[in-house]
Design a protein around this motif. Structure first.
Motif, PDB file in Angstrom:
ATOM      1  N   PRO A 150       0.699  -1.533   0.092  1.00 39.39           N
ATOM      2  CA  PRO A 150      -0.019  -0.062   0.262  1.00 39.39           C
ATOM      3  C   PRO A 150       0.966   1.168  -0.086  1.00 39.39           C
ATOM      4  O   PRO A 150       0.502   2.401  -0.691  1.00 39.39           O
ATOM      5  N   LYS A 151       2.013   0.931   0.562  1.00 34.98           N
ATOM      6  CA  LYS A 151       2.252   2.553   0.242  1.00 34.98           C
ATOM      7  C   LYS A 151       4.212   2.124  -0.635  1.00 34.98           C
ATOM      8  O   LYS A 151       4.870   3.116  -0.170  1.00 34.98           O
ATOM      9  N   ASN A 152       4.491   0.960  -1.187  1.00 31.99           N
ATOM     10  CA  ASN A 152       5.391   1.410  -2.555  1.00 31.99           C
ATOM     11  C   ASN A 152       6.945   1.308  -1.499  1.00 31.99           C
ATOM     12  O   ASN A 152       6.919   2.061  -2.230  1.00 31.99           O
ATOM     13  N   MET A 153       6.302   0.655  -0.664  1.00 36.98           N
ATOM     14  CA  MET A 153       7.586   0.466  -0.009  1.00 36.98           C
ATOM     15  C   MET A 153       7.747  -1.298  -0.102  1.00 36.98           C
ATOM     16  O   MET A 153       9.136  -1.682   0.372  1.00 36.98           O
ATOM     17  N   LEU A 154       7.960  -2.146  -0.035  1.00 34.23           N
ATOM     18  CA  LEU A 154       7.977  -3.172  -0.812  1.00 34.23           C
ATOM     19  C   LEU A 154       9.420  -4.135  -0.247  1.00 34.23           C
ATOM     20  O   LEU A 154       9.846  -5.446  -0.699  1.00 34.23           O
ATOM     21  N   TRP A 155       9.684  -3.056  -1.882  1.00 35.16           N
ATOM     22  CA  TRP A 155      10.635  -3.066  -2.127  1.00 35.16           C
ATOM     23  C   TRP A 155      11.926  -3.128  -1.125  1.00 35.16           C
ATOM     24  O   TRP A 155      13.428  -3.380  -1.110  1.00 35.16           O
ATOM     25  N   LYS A 156      12.263  -2.806  -0.245  1.00 37.30           N
ATOM     26  CA  LYS A 156      12.940  -2.354   0.652  1.00 37.30           C
ATOM     27  C   LYS A 156      13.162  -3.232   1.387  1.00 37.30           C
ATOM     28  O   LYS A 156      14.166  -3.733   2.300  1.00 37.30           O
ATOM     29  N   SER A 157      11.946  -4.612   1.959  1.00 35.41           N
ATOM     30  CA  SER A 157      11.874  -5.367   3.069  1.00 35.41           C
ATOM     31  C   SER A 157      12.123  -6.208   1.947  1.00 35.41           C
ATOM     32  O   SER A 157      12.545  -7.573   2.453  1.00 35.41           O
ATOM     33  N   ASP A 158      11.630  -6.911   0.760  1.00 40.83           N
ATOM     34  CA  ASP A 158      11.012  -8.015   0.144  1.00 40.83           C
ATOM     35  C   ASP A 158      11.636  -7.655  -1.506  1.00 40.83           C
ATOM     36  O   ASP A 158      10.660  -7.955  -1.816  1.00 40.83           O
ATOM     37  N   ALA A 159      12.811  -7.059  -1.900  1.00 35.58           N
ATOM     38  CA  ALA A 159      12.510  -7.117  -3.248  1.00 35.58           C
ATOM     39  C   ALA A 159      12.298  -8.408  -4.881  1.00 35.58           C
ATOM     40  O   ALA A 159      11.136  -8.172  -5.281  1.00 35.58           O
ATOM     41  N   ASP A 160      12.582  -9.348  -3.611  1.00 35.87           N
ATOM     42  CA  ASP A 160      11.586 -10.721  -4.416  1.00 35.87           C
ATOM     43  C   ASP A 160      10.296 -10.705  -4.730  1.00 35.87           C
ATOM     44  O   ASP A 160       9.367 -11.355  -5.977  1.00 35.87           O
ATOM     45  N   ALA A 161       9.474 -10.409  -3.986  1.00 34.15           N
ATOM     46  CA  ALA A 161       8.239 -10.171  -3.605  1.00 34.15           C
ATOM     47  C   ALA A 161       7.690  -9.092  -4.554  1.00 34.15           C
ATOM     48  O   ALA A 161       6.822  -8.897  -4.936  1.00 34.15           O
ATOM     49  N   CYS A 162       8.276  -7.744  -4.390  1.00 29.73           N
ATOM     50  CA  CYS A 162       8.067  -6.771  -5.008  1.00 29.73           C
ATOM     51  C   CYS A 162       8.078  -7.117  -6.080  1.00 29.73           C
ATOM     52  O   CYS A 162       7.543  -6.613  -7.317  1.00 29.73           O
ATOM     53  N   CYS A 163       9.201  -7.787  -7.201  1.00 33.05           N
ATOM     54  CA  CYS A 163       9.331  -8.300  -8.565  1.00 33.05           C
ATOM     55  C   CYS A 163       8.179  -9.140  -8.747  1.00 33.05           C
ATOM     56  O   CYS A 163       7.890  -9.745  -9.982  1.00 33.05           O
ATOM     57  N   ALA A 164       7.665 -10.259  -7.647  1.00 30.34           N
ATOM     58  CA  ALA A 164       7.046 -11.011  -8.205  1.00 30.34           C
ATOM     59  C   ALA A 164       5.285 -10.211  -8.429  1.00 30.34           C
ATOM     60  O   ALA A 164       4.443  -9.865  -8.988  1.00 30.34           O
ATOM     61  N   LEU A 165       4.878  -8.934  -7.126  1.00 30.24           N
ATOM     62  CA  LEU A 165       4.221  -8.355  -7.605  1.00 30.24           C
ATOM     63  C   LEU A 165       4.009  -8.055  -9.088  1.00 30.24           C
ATOM     64  O   LEU A 165       2.709  -7.059  -9.399  1.00 30.24           O
ATOM     65  N   ARG A 166       4.613  -7.051  -9.052  1.00 29.11           N
ATOM     66  CA  ARG A 166       5.230  -5.791  -9.990  1.00 29.11           C
ATOM     67  C   ARG A 166       5.716  -6.169 -11.500  1.00 29.11           C
ATOM     68  O   ARG A 166       4.901  -5.915 -12.393  1.00 29.11           O
TER      69      ARG A 166
END
Length: 244
Positions: free
Chosen positions: A112-128
């Motif tokens: 929701p805050k577009n900050m997932l890349w900070k905590s889990d880059a793999d999860a961010c890539c999977a989502l986006r």
């Protein structure tokens, strides 16, 4: 009277045939064979419109400027990338570019805050990137990539043709060197991504892309300081990190 039914060529046999026939072929020959002979109407190119993307886009424009081209708008691209994309599309006369985005409902829940890349880059890539691409590839039997062996890592053994997750991949530039890329850019007078001159030889989303720390490794600015080297688009489904 009995009619013989043609037996479809199995992936392993098709890969062996294509890699034997076109292993040393030019990028143009590989593209023509893939577009016109092997997968007519079933082929797409997935482009990031990054540092070297204009090379493949130019080659495609020469063969079929209407070829479907998928651009994943992650919501995290550099503004320069988005401007460059529009410039390249217009300059090359590409008419098949389609933009896809992450599922907005899923994004609001997971990032929701577009900050997932900070905590889990793999999860961010999977989502986006990874999950949005799956439906975008429906109906295509094969897709083109711009990967090259000189990028290093797992790409050093890249074949011209691959098969993964039920689709073929075509890598026309697998054998190209940096000198080949530079020569083609100069010969065709193609525009460079504006961040290349600022030390970015490989360009992804802005939070996870920095100028290359090692000039000999074009991807050393991607996910710098992490063991991560790929967003997941070119990793077999069963080898991707488990997320969510």
């Amino acid at each position: 009277m009995a009619f013989e039914t043609e037996i479809p060529e199995q992936p392993a046999a098709r890969l062996a045939r294509l890699n034997a026939e076109l292993r040393t072929a030019s990028a143009q020959e590989i593209l023509r064979a893939a577009i016109s002979r092997e997968w007519p109407g079933e082929l797409t190119y997935v482009s990031s419109f990054g540092a070297e993307s204009v090379v493949m886009l130019s080659l495609i424009a020469e063969v079929d400027p209407s070829l479907p081209i998928v651009f994943i708008d992650t919501g995290m691209h550099f503004p320069q990338t988005l401007d460059y994309k529009d410039e390249v599309i217009e300059g090359l006369g590409l008419t098949g570019v389609r933009e896809i985005t992450p599922n907005e409902t899923e994004r609001k829940v997971l990032d929701p805050k577009n900050m997932l890349w900070k905590s889990d880059a793999d999860a961010c890539c999977a989502l986006r990137k990874v999950r949005p691409l799956e439906p975008a590839l429906e109906g295509f039997g094969a897709w083109i990539t711009g990967r090259k062996r000189f990028h290093g890592g797992a790409r050093m053994s890249l074949p011209v043709f691959e098969y993964a997750d039920g689709r073929y991949k075509v890598n026309p530039l697998a054998s190209w060197t940096q000198a080949d890329v530079d020569a083609y850019l100069a010969e065709k007078n193609l525009p460079r991504h504006p961040l290349v001159s600022q030390g970015y030889p490989s360009i992804g989303c802005w939070p996870c892309t920095k100028p290359a720390a090692d000039p000999s490794d074009p991807r050393s600015g991607r996910w710098a300081g992490q063991q991560k080297t790929e967003c997941g688009l070119h990793v077999d489904r069963n080898e991707r990190p488990r997320v969510f």
